[in-house]
Each structure stands twice: as C-alpha cells, then as structure tokens.
Design an enzyme around this catalytic site. Structure first.
Site, PDB file in Angstrom:
ATOM      1  N   SER A 129      -4.259   1.139   0.587  1.00 42.76           N
ATOM      2  CA  SER A 129      -2.998   0.406   0.697  1.00 42.76           C
ATOM      3  C   SER A 129      -2.625   0.186   2.154  1.00 42.76           C
ATOM      4  CB  SER A 129      -1.873   1.177   0.003  1.00 42.76           C
ATOM      5  OG  SER A 129      -0.642   0.493   0.152  1.00 42.76           O
ATOM      6  N   LYS A 184      -3.154   5.051  -6.862  1.00 41.33           N
ATOM      7  CA  LYS A 184      -2.913   3.754  -6.206  1.00 41.33           C
ATOM      8  C   LYS A 184      -2.163   2.808  -7.147  1.00 41.33           C
ATOM      9  CE  LYS A 184      -3.365   0.418  -3.140  1.00 41.33           C
ATOM     10  NZ  LYS A 184      -3.325  -0.865  -3.838  1.00 41.33           N
ATOM     11  N   HIS A 187       1.378   3.844  -7.097  1.00 40.63           N
ATOM     12  CA  HIS A 187       1.892   3.376  -5.799  1.00 40.63           C
ATOM     13  C   HIS A 187       2.296   1.912  -5.901  1.00 40.63           C
ATOM     14  CE1 HIS A 187       1.126   0.945  -2.204  1.00 40.63           C
ATOM     15  NE2 HIS A 187       1.549   1.964  -1.473  1.00 40.63           N
ATOM     16  N   ASN A 188       1.432   1.088  -6.461  1.00 39.78           N
ATOM     17  CA  ASN A 188       1.729  -0.337  -6.566  1.00 39.78           C
ATOM     18  C   ASN A 188       2.893  -0.596  -7.520  1.00 39.78           C
ATOM     19  OD1 ASN A 188      -0.541  -0.530  -4.954  1.00 39.78           O
ATOM     20  ND2 ASN A 188      -1.384  -2.277  -6.061  1.00 39.78           N
ATOM     21  N   GLU A 191       5.892   0.074  -5.667  1.00 34.85           N
ATOM     22  CA  GLU A 191       6.046  -1.075  -4.763  1.00 34.85           C
ATOM     23  C   GLU A 191       6.761  -2.224  -5.474  1.00 34.85           C
ATOM     24  OE1 GLU A 191       2.859  -4.328  -3.258  1.00 34.85           O
ATOM     25  OE2 GLU A 191       2.383  -2.253  -2.702  1.00 34.85           O
TER      26      GLU A 191
END
Length: 483
Positions: A129, A184, A187-188, A191
C-alpha cells in the site's frame, strides 16, 4: 552476466516504482512486462544507467536471477496472476519464490500457495500500500504465505518499506497462506470508509455551510495539524485548493461518480461471512454504487426537489462538531475493521498481531494516521482487547466528542444531506453500547412464522424454547443454528 537479486513482472506504475525503490536501496533488479513498449520506455528513461536489467521474454527474465530466484508480480489481480504462475513453473526450480504483490483476493492466495508449494516452490502474497509515491519512496508491506520464503525476502522488503517517525519499519510477516492479502483487503476497506466519511463532511460544509473550496481546504489543513492528522486529510486539503489553468477549482469539475476495484466489496462480503457488523465500510461501498447511478439521481432530484434551508447558526461551532464527528467515526470504522481481523484470524488460525498491524499502517500506506499509534498502544496493553472503543484512551476520546457527533449527523439529516457512513458509525456505537436491543421481538417473529425457537432471559444461555403462538402450530420446532 551478473545475476540480479530480484525480478519484477509488471512495469506499470506500482511495479516500475518498486523496481526503482529496490535499486536505490542497493539491490540489483530484473524487469519484465508483456507490453514491450512499456519495457523499452522504462529502459530508455527512468531505468537508464541504473542497476536494472530489462528482459524481452520471460525465459530471459528468469535466467537473469540469482538462486533462489525471487520473482515478484505487480499485475492485475485475477486470472492474469494464475496465467503468469503457470508460465513460470516450468522455468523455476525447487526453492524459488513467487511473490504476488497485487490486490489479490485472499482465498486465491491460499489456493495459489498450496498449488505452488506442491511444485516445490515457495509463495508469498504481499499486500503493498502507498500508491505511486509509496512504491517509490517507501510503501507499507504486508506479506503472508510460505514462511520459509520470508528469510529471503525480509531484507528486501524491510529495506524498501516506509519508516514511521519513530523509526519503525512498515513491513513485517503477517501469517500463513492468505493472511497478508487479507490484512491488505481490510486496510483497503478501512480506506473506503475513511474516504467516504471525509466526503460526507465535505458535503455538509459545501451544501449546508455554503463554504467555498479554498475555505474548506484551509479547514482540512488545520485539522491535519491535530488528532485528525492523516494522509487522506492532508491530500483532501490539497485537492480542494487545486486550480486549473483558468483559475477554476478542479474538484468542482469532477463528475460525481466513484469507481472501485473490488477490495472494499470483498471486505464487506467477508464481514457478512464472519458475522461481524462492518457498517461504515459497507455503506462506503454502497455509496460508490449509488454514485454510479448519475442519470437516475439527476432525474430523481427533479421528482423530489431539495428544500434549501438557509444556515443561520454558528459556523465555527458546526465545524467543531464536524471535526469531532469525523474523528469518532474514523475510530469506529477502524474498530470494526480490527474486530473483523480478529474473527478472521481465529477462523484461519493466522495468529495476527493487531498492534503490529497498526504499526504497519502507520507509514507509507493510504490510511496512515496519527491515531494508529494509539491503536498500537491499546493492543500492546491488552492483546485480547475485544473492541477498540473499550480501550481507556478511546473511551475518553469518544465520550468527550459523541454529542458533537450526534449534532453533526442531525444537521445533515435535517438538511437532506446523505451521510450513510457517518450515520452508520453512530448507529453501530449506539447498538454496541446498548445492553438490551429489540432483537427479542425479532426472535419472537422468527419463532412465530418458522418455529426457530428462542432463548429466555430467566434461563441459562444455550437452552432454547418454542411457543405455540396461535394455538394451532403444535410443539414441533426447527433446528437452531446461525449462518
């Protein structure tokens, strides 16, 4: 010819910048892309006079690498990854390593690791990222997969990764098989939630407070100097200030339809599979879907015209409310994300280190924020913490700001401003902190029409009962289970 330390397949924005990052840290790199124009352009420009070798074929590319060969892919997720793996297998030898650095679905990574290991090779699924800037100057890296591969990739990943202000390295082993790509993915998802929350606050500023882009930019710039400090707040200030060659604010000319590549949707789907409420991120995904219905929305606004309410209150007071609402909503979104990580870790036996994950996200990545240090501290203090909002630090933060959060959401609703993520966060907080929810009535309804049974408040948990509500249904009940 001297062999290269690592190879990169895929020389688009992320791949090319990662190659340059690796080379700048003293590693020799081989590069390959199916697009020969991209290879030649890189060779004749940014890679010129650097310790980078470009190959014209996959065979030549593999021949350039030191053993055990380390082949990293930065290509589009899905079938292209499987196709490249199939092409590589006949060219590689036992102990060689394949690394997928794209946004692959974690279940695909689990399958691929098993498949690659069956051929005697090692596989890493690494979440990366930070976008273009992060790839070049230091991304956050979240690797998982074949642990035996980590000792070979650790020096490279830690050398190229971002550093926090305290010197912590934003790259560390996550766990087995799909753990890296799962982290991940979450995480996204966070986001998505962060971006939606910021845009909802922007919408209130613009349509209720009637603020102009420059004025809003200044507010976000000021917010970035306090507890809201984060990459997304920082770039929001820059975006709102940006003007084109005619002096017009660029943001005012961008069509209000948002794209998405799937990771937010995958996070929401995973939350449903794990039975974890992920309301902020879910609403962020749905908001992007709704934004794509541009023509229908324009027509619907004609059918249901907005009644403009002229704001006559204290603008600074509202801005303070919006700041508090945004801060608390972001905490709640991260809290939901970490609960999902906890449940997925249990389900897949990953043994995730949540404090370490917070530090991985502290630098280099898109959701890097100052309060991730507080999240790290919370999990270091109590590794079995059930929910971030139960941590003493976040308890104080939320209690001091929750009333302003309510005022901000109320203002938006009264003015017809859609705030799905902000309101979802507030509803989650109110639901999670309510000891007695109306699910008793819901369960009675289920028992009425489907004999699904229920537990009683005056009996031990795990004991189920059925009522013959109409006098006609009998005593037979359905099997009790949860999906």
């Amino acid at each position: 010819m001297k062999k290269q330390d690592i190879g990169m397949i895929g020389l688009a924005v992320m791949g090319e910048n990662l190659v340059l990052n690796m080379e700048s840290k003293g590693f020799s790199v081989a590069g390959y892309d199916i697009d020969t124009n991209r290879v030649n352009n890189f060779k004749n420009n940014r890679a010129k006079n650097k310790n980078i070798e470009l190959a014209s074929s996959l065979e030549e590319f593999v021949s350039m690498l030191k053993k055990p060969r380390k082949v990293m892919m930065m290509i589009r997720a899905g079938s292209p990854v499987d196709q490249v793996i199939e092409s590589l297998l006949p060219l590689l030898e036992k102990g060689d390593i394949i690394i997928d650095g794209g946004n692959s679905q974690y279940t695909d990574t689990m399958r691929r690791m098993k498949y690659v290991e069956e051929h005697g090779l090692l596989f890493i699924g690494a979440g990366v990222s930070g976008g273009e800037e992060g790839a070049l100057n230091g991304p956050s890296i979240m690797p998982g997969g074949s642990y035996a591969a980590w000792k070979h990739m650790e020096p490279i990943f830690k050398a190229i990764a971002a550093r926090t202000i305290n010197g912590d390295i934003c790259a560390d082993w996550i766990g087995s098989d799909g753990a890296g790509h799962y982290v991940k993915m979450v995480h996204n998802g966070i986001e998505y939630g962060d971006m939606q929350l910021i845009t909802e606050v922007y919408h209130i500023m613009r349509n209720v407070l009637n603020m102009l882009p420059d004025e809003m930019s200044q507010v976000f710039k000021e917010w970035n100097n306090n507890e809201l400090n984060s990459y997304l707040i920082e770039i929001t200030a820059e975006i709102l200030a940006k003007k084109d060659e005619f002096g017009n604010h660029v943001v005012d000319y961008i069509l209000d339809t948002a794209g998405q590549k799937g990771t937010g949707k995958w996070t929401a789907i995973s939350s449903l599979e794990e039975g974890i409420p992920l309301s902020v991120i879910g609403e962020a995904v749905y908001s992007r879907c709704l934004s794509s219905q541009k023509e229908e929305r324009v027509h619907a606004e004609i059918v249901y015209p907005k009644t403009k309410i002229e704001f006559a209150g204290n603008k600074q007071a509202v801005l303070d409310e919006l700041k508090d609402a945004l801060f608390v909503a972001r905490i709640l979104s991260y809290a939901q994300g970490f609960v999902l990580l906890r449940e997925a870790s249990k389900a897949n036996n990953w043994k995730l280190n949540f404090g370490s994950i917070a530090l991985l996200w502290r630098g280099g990545c898109i959701i890097r924020s100052a309060f991730l240090d507080d999240i790290n501290t919370a999990f270091k203090t109590n590794p079995s913490l059930a929910n971030l909002i139960l941590d003493s630090h976040f308890e104080k933060v939320i209690k001091s700001r929750i009333n302003n959060y309510r005022k901000a959401v109320s203002l938006a609703i009264l003015n017809g401003i859609p705030v799905p993520a902000l309101s979802a966060g507030l509803s989650y907080f109110d639901g999670y902190t309510t000891g007695s929810l109306p699910a008793n009535l819901l369960q009675a309804q289920r028992d009425f029409f489907g004999a699904h049974t229920y537990e009683r408040t005056d009996k031990a948990r795990g004991e189920f009962f059925h009522t013959n509500w109409t006098g006609l249904g009998g005593t037979t009940s359905s099997t009790t289970y949860n999906v």
